[in-house]
Scaffold this motif. Structure first.
Motif, PDB file in Angstrom:
ATOM      1  N   TRP A 121     -19.032  14.204  51.585  1.00  0.00           N
ATOM      2  CA  TRP A 121     -17.771  13.850  50.736  1.00  0.00           C
ATOM      3  C   TRP A 121     -17.782  12.509  50.168  1.00  0.00           C
ATOM      4  CZ3 TRP A 121     -14.216  16.869  48.627  1.00  0.00           C
ATOM      5  CH2 TRP A 121     -13.987  18.282  48.976  1.00  0.00           C
ATOM      6  N   THR A 122     -18.481  11.645  50.314  1.00  0.00           N
ATOM      7  CA  THR A 122     -18.455  10.512  49.512  1.00  0.00           C
ATOM      8  C   THR A 122     -19.613  10.700  48.465  1.00  0.00           C
ATOM      9  OG1 THR A 122     -18.327   9.064  51.632  1.00  0.00           O
ATOM     10  CG2 THR A 122     -19.368   8.319  49.783  1.00  0.00           C
ATOM     11  N   LEU A 123     -20.409  11.479  48.657  1.00  0.00           N
ATOM     12  CA  LEU A 123     -21.426  11.966  47.598  1.00  0.00           C
ATOM     13  C   LEU A 123     -20.594  12.734  46.568  1.00  0.00           C
ATOM     14  CD1 LEU A 123     -24.693  12.382  49.381  1.00  0.00           C
ATOM     15  CD2 LEU A 123     -24.189  10.442  48.167  1.00  0.00           C
ATOM     16  N   ARG A 124     -19.780  13.492  47.227  1.00  0.00           N
ATOM     17  CA  ARG A 124     -19.232  14.533  46.293  1.00  0.00           C
ATOM     18  C   ARG A 124     -18.226  13.713  45.394  1.00  0.00           C
ATOM     19  NH1 ARG A 124     -16.474  20.164  48.699  1.00  0.00           N
ATOM     20  NH2 ARG A 124     -15.427  20.722  46.567  1.00  0.00           N
ATOM     21  N   LEU A 125     -17.477  13.121  45.932  1.00  0.00           N
ATOM     22  CA  LEU A 125     -16.276  12.386  45.553  1.00  0.00           C
ATOM     23  C   LEU A 125     -16.840  11.104  44.361  1.00  0.00           C
ATOM     24  CD1 LEU A 125     -13.746  12.171  48.062  1.00  0.00           C
ATOM     25  CD2 LEU A 125     -13.527  13.679  46.279  1.00  0.00           C
ATOM     26  N   VAL A 178     -23.132  -2.373  74.762  1.00  0.00           N
ATOM     27  CA  VAL A 178     -23.738  -2.683  73.495  1.00  0.00           C
ATOM     28  C   VAL A 178     -23.107  -3.770  72.867  1.00  0.00           C
ATOM     29  CG1 VAL A 178     -24.264  -1.627  71.221  1.00  0.00           C
ATOM     30  CG2 VAL A 178     -24.597  -0.238  73.224  1.00  0.00           C
ATOM     31  N   ASP A 179     -23.851  -4.825  72.440  1.00  0.00           N
ATOM     32  CA  ASP A 179     -23.212  -5.862  71.805  1.00  0.00           C
ATOM     33  C   ASP A 179     -22.969  -5.549  70.252  1.00  0.00           C
ATOM     34  OD1 ASP A 179     -22.942  -8.158  70.254  1.00  0.00           O
ATOM     35  OD2 ASP A 179     -24.233  -9.263  71.334  1.00  0.00           O
ATOM     36  N   PRO A 180     -21.952  -5.416  69.924  1.00  0.00           N
ATOM     37  CA  PRO A 180     -21.792  -4.872  68.560  1.00  0.00           C
ATOM     38  C   PRO A 180     -22.292  -5.564  67.207  1.00  0.00           C
ATOM     39  CG  PRO A 180     -19.885  -5.726  69.209  1.00  0.00           C
ATOM     40  CD  PRO A 180     -20.756  -5.773  70.418  1.00  0.00           C
ATOM     41  N   ALA A 181     -22.649  -6.795  67.437  1.00  0.00           N
ATOM     42  CA  ALA A 181     -23.407  -7.350  66.491  1.00  0.00           C
ATOM     43  C   ALA A 181     -24.831  -7.036  66.299  1.00  0.00           C
ATOM     44  CB  ALA A 181     -23.443  -8.850  66.882  1.00  0.00           C
ATOM     45  N   ASP A 182     -25.164  -6.190  67.242  1.00  0.00           N
ATOM     46  CA  ASP A 182     -26.791  -5.830  67.107  1.00  0.00           C
ATOM     47  C   ASP A 182     -26.778  -4.561  66.516  1.00  0.00           C
ATOM     48  OD1 ASP A 182     -27.652  -7.434  68.913  1.00  0.00           O
ATOM     49  OD2 ASP A 182     -27.816  -6.222  70.580  1.00  0.00           O
ATOM     50  N   THR A 183     -25.237  -3.878  65.929  1.00  0.00           N
ATOM     51  CA  THR A 183     -25.299  -2.611  64.958  1.00  0.00           C
ATOM     52  C   THR A 183     -24.912  -2.980  63.789  1.00  0.00           C
ATOM     53  OG1 THR A 183     -22.867  -2.294  65.502  1.00  0.00           O
ATOM     54  CG2 THR A 183     -24.275  -1.517  66.889  1.00  0.00           C
ATOM     55  N   ARG A 184     -24.781  -4.268  63.327  1.00  0.00           N
ATOM     56  CA  ARG A 184     -24.375  -4.611  61.947  1.00  0.00           C
ATOM     57  C   ARG A 184     -25.392  -4.361  60.880  1.00  0.00           C
ATOM     58  NH1 ARG A 184     -21.580  -9.975  60.007  1.00  0.00           N
ATOM     59  NH2 ARG A 184     -21.845  -9.898  57.685  1.00  0.00           N
ATOM     60  N   GLU A 185     -26.625  -4.605  61.224  1.00  0.00           N
ATOM     61  CA  GLU A 185     -27.767  -4.293  60.273  1.00  0.00           C
ATOM     62  C   GLU A 185     -27.852  -3.025  59.939  1.00  0.00           C
ATOM     63  OE1 GLU A 185     -32.537  -5.176  59.523  1.00  0.00           O
ATOM     64  OE2 GLU A 185     -31.437  -6.224  61.180  1.00  0.00           O
ATOM     65  N   GLU A 186     -28.132  -2.112  61.004  1.00  0.00           N
ATOM     66  CA  GLU A 186     -28.102  -0.656  60.815  1.00  0.00           C
ATOM     67  C   GLU A 186     -26.719   0.076  60.189  1.00  0.00           C
ATOM     68  OE1 GLU A 186     -28.152   3.387  63.316  1.00  0.00           O
ATOM     69  OE2 GLU A 186     -28.718   1.506  64.350  1.00  0.00           O
ATOM     70  N   THR A 187     -25.396  -0.445  60.489  1.00  0.00           N
ATOM     71  CA  THR A 187     -24.382   0.048  59.783  1.00  0.00           C
ATOM     72  C   THR A 187     -24.232  -0.245  58.487  1.00  0.00           C
ATOM     73  OG1 THR A 187     -23.294  -0.106  62.034  1.00  0.00           O
ATOM     74  CG2 THR A 187     -21.847   0.309  60.000  1.00  0.00           C
ATOM     75  N   VAL A 188     -24.312  -1.693  58.153  1.00  0.00           N
ATOM     76  CA  VAL A 188     -24.180  -2.204  56.791  1.00  0.00           C
ATOM     77  C   VAL A 188     -25.463  -1.358  55.929  1.00  0.00           C
ATOM     78  CG1 VAL A 188     -24.243  -3.895  55.339  1.00  0.00           C
ATOM     79  CG2 VAL A 188     -23.066  -4.165  57.494  1.00  0.00           C
ATOM     80  N   GLY A 189     -26.586  -1.250  56.526  1.00  0.00           N
ATOM     81  CA  GLY A 189     -27.592  -0.635  55.787  1.00  0.00           C
ATOM     82  C   GLY A 189     -27.371   0.739  55.209  1.00  0.00           C
ATOM     83  N   VAL A 190     -26.968   1.519  56.408  1.00  0.00           N
ATOM     84  CA  VAL A 190     -26.664   2.818  56.070  1.00  0.00           C
ATOM     85  C   VAL A 190     -25.469   3.006  54.865  1.00  0.00           C
ATOM     86  CG1 VAL A 190     -25.619   5.104  57.094  1.00  0.00           C
ATOM     87  CG2 VAL A 190     -27.375   3.845  58.180  1.00  0.00           C
ATOM     88  N   LEU A 191     -24.400   2.472  55.330  1.00  0.00           N
ATOM     89  CA  LEU A 191     -23.405   2.186  54.137  1.00  0.00           C
ATOM     90  C   LEU A 191     -23.874   2.236  52.788  1.00  0.00           C
ATOM     91  CD1 LEU A 191     -20.617   0.672  56.257  1.00  0.00           C
ATOM     92  CD2 LEU A 191     -20.901   3.201  55.985  1.00  0.00           C
ATOM     93  N   ALA A 192     -24.522   0.942  52.640  1.00  0.00           N
ATOM     94  CA  ALA A 192     -25.128   0.725  51.566  1.00  0.00           C
ATOM     95  C   ALA A 192     -26.091   1.748  50.728  1.00  0.00           C
ATOM     96  CB  ALA A 192     -26.076  -0.638  51.568  1.00  0.00           C
ATOM     97  N   ARG A 193     -26.718   2.300  51.522  1.00  0.00           N
ATOM     98  CA  ARG A 193     -27.572   3.443  50.867  1.00  0.00           C
ATOM     99  C   ARG A 193     -26.657   4.555  50.505  1.00  0.00           C
ATOM    100  NH1 ARG A 193     -30.964   2.085  55.067  1.00  0.00           N
ATOM    101  NH2 ARG A 193     -30.245   3.921  56.501  1.00  0.00           N
ATOM    102  N   VAL A 194     -25.684   4.923  51.125  1.00  0.00           N
ATOM    103  CA  VAL A 194     -24.648   5.816  50.727  1.00  0.00           C
ATOM    104  C   VAL A 194     -24.060   5.573  49.434  1.00  0.00           C
ATOM    105  CG1 VAL A 194     -22.890   7.366  51.583  1.00  0.00           C
ATOM    106  CG2 VAL A 194     -24.558   6.723  53.216  1.00  0.00           C
ATOM    107  N   LEU A 195     -23.312   4.529  49.572  1.00  0.00           N
ATOM    108  CA  LEU A 195     -22.724   4.086  48.490  1.00  0.00           C
ATOM    109  C   LEU A 195     -23.359   4.163  47.112  1.00  0.00           C
ATOM    110  CD1 LEU A 195     -20.355   1.417  49.909  1.00  0.00           C
ATOM    111  CD2 LEU A 195     -20.000   3.614  49.712  1.00  0.00           C
ATOM    112  N   GLU A 196     -24.770   3.798  47.206  1.00  0.00           N
ATOM    113  CA  GLU A 196     -25.587   3.579  46.072  1.00  0.00           C
ATOM    114  C   GLU A 196     -26.022   5.151  45.842  1.00  0.00           C
ATOM    115  OE1 GLU A 196     -30.118   2.225  44.583  1.00  0.00           O
ATOM    116  OE2 GLU A 196     -29.547   1.960  46.801  1.00  0.00           O
ATOM    117  N   ALA A 197     -26.175   5.933  46.614  1.00  0.00           N
ATOM    118  CA  ALA A 197     -26.447   7.385  46.067  1.00  0.00           C
ATOM    119  C   ALA A 197     -25.033   7.816  45.563  1.00  0.00           C
ATOM    120  CB  ALA A 197     -26.911   8.239  47.461  1.00  0.00           C
ATOM    121  N   ALA A 198     -24.091   7.556  46.016  1.00  0.00           N
ATOM    122  CA  ALA A 198     -22.900   8.048  45.413  1.00  0.00           C
ATOM    123  C   ALA A 198     -22.372   7.498  44.223  1.00  0.00           C
ATOM    124  CB  ALA A 198     -21.675   8.169  46.646  1.00  0.00           C
ATOM    125  N   THR A 199     -23.033   6.419  43.729  1.00  0.00           N
ATOM    126  CA  THR A 199     -22.760   5.602  42.376  1.00  0.00           C
ATOM    127  C   THR A 199     -21.618   4.629  42.535  1.00  0.00           C
ATOM    128  OG1 THR A 199     -21.457   7.365  41.149  1.00  0.00           O
ATOM    129  CG2 THR A 199     -23.774   7.528  40.903  1.00  0.00           C
TER     130      THR A 199
END
Length: 291
Positions: free
Chosen positions: A182-186, A228-249
């Motif tokens: 839906w992010t890509l579509r919108l 799980v230390d949530p700080a350990d998920t930061r790089e993965e989470t932000v990285g995925v979001l960045a790729r999705v936002l880029e693909a969605a222009t």
């Protein structure tokens, strides 16, 4: 069992079922050792389970509010199913919390008979739905982050948490994919849909920092191999979001903001209390009702 919902019809025939998910839920999966891991403080484990359970329960309630209001009937069904998945995750987590802290409270008691200040969910999940684009952005952030947490939590030293996370990760992978589509579509759609999706991302982005801020309980349990230390998920989470936002222009907002005191400490926005009032109204009015 494959789904906790099967238990509502099959496993509780000899128990007194009550509001919400039904009482009598005993374990994440048959055969899973429910004993507390050696050396782990029960109060710490209970609080951690409430954190994860409250995230799921409150997010599910927000998604359910889209029923009869989503742009298409198919999306109402999809969002309701995602909400049911999250309730299915909340149920064993809250039940585990009630056993770990020694109070014996079941999942119904924790879901329906706590006030807002007793909830430990992150603020992201209690934020208003806004329009469909904003809710899509929130689901994208939440599912991406929670999937990163659950993927790691599947290796927990607590067998119950590991079982919940292993199953939940499969569900969250679908939730993330749904939000991505839906992010890509919108985002890469019409000018209007692009603007709405941009506004949606901007609205939820300030809530991102809290997701990666470790609570003292998370730090202690992570050191014991349980959480799980949530700080350990930061790089993965932000990285995925960045790729999705880029693909969605879509332009990525500024860097992740620092967290303010938040939901893990029981500090919530003014949105949570009315949301819980809606969730808890029938159970509180008829606390001993059965069906």
């Amino acid at each position: 069992m494959d789904s906790p919902y099967e238990g509502l019809a099959d496993e509780h025939a000899d128990t007194e079922d009550r509001w919400a998910f039904g009482t009598g839920f005993a374990e994440a999966r048959p055969g899973v050792d429910a004993a507390l891991p050696a050396g782990v403080d029960g109060a710490d484990l209970a609080l951690y389970c409430r954190m994860l359970g409250d995230d799921a329960l409150v997010m599910a309630q927000r998604l359910i509010q889209w029923c009869t209001a989503a742009p298409e009937l198919e999306e109402e069904v999809a969002l309701a199913n995602i909400a049911l998945d999250l309730i299915g995750q909340a149920r064993p987590l809250l039940a585990r919390a009630g056993r770990a802290d020694g109070t014996g409270r079941d999942e119904d008691a924790l879901a329906y008979h706590r006030d807002a200040s007793e909830f430990r969910n992150v603020r992201l999940v209690e934020a208003p739905n806004g329009d469909f684009a904003r809710s899509t952005a929130r689901l994208l952030v939440f599912a991406t982050w929670r999937l990163a947490v659950f993927t790691r939590l599947a290796g927990s030293a607590d067998p119950v948490l590991a079982a919940v996370a292993e199953k939940g990760a499969k569900e969250l992978a679908y939730h993330r994919d749904y939000a991505v589509q839906w992010t890509l579509r919108l985002g890469d759609g019409t000018r209007h849909s692009h603007e709405r999706m941009t506004e949606g991302v901007a609205a939820v982005w300030p809530l991102l920092g809290e997701l990666f801020a470790p609570h003292a309980v998370e730090t202690r349990l992570a050191a014991a191999g349980v959480a799980v230390d949530p700080a350990d998920t930061r790089e993965e989470t932000v990285g995925v979001l960045a790729r999705v936002l880029e693909a969605a222009t879509l332009d990525r907002p500024d860097e992740v903001p620092p967290p303010a005191p938040g939901g893990r400490d029981g500090v919530h926005s003014g949105e949570l209390a009315p949301l819980l009032a809606e969730l808890q109204a029938v159970a509180r009015e008829h606390p001993e009702a059965t069906w």
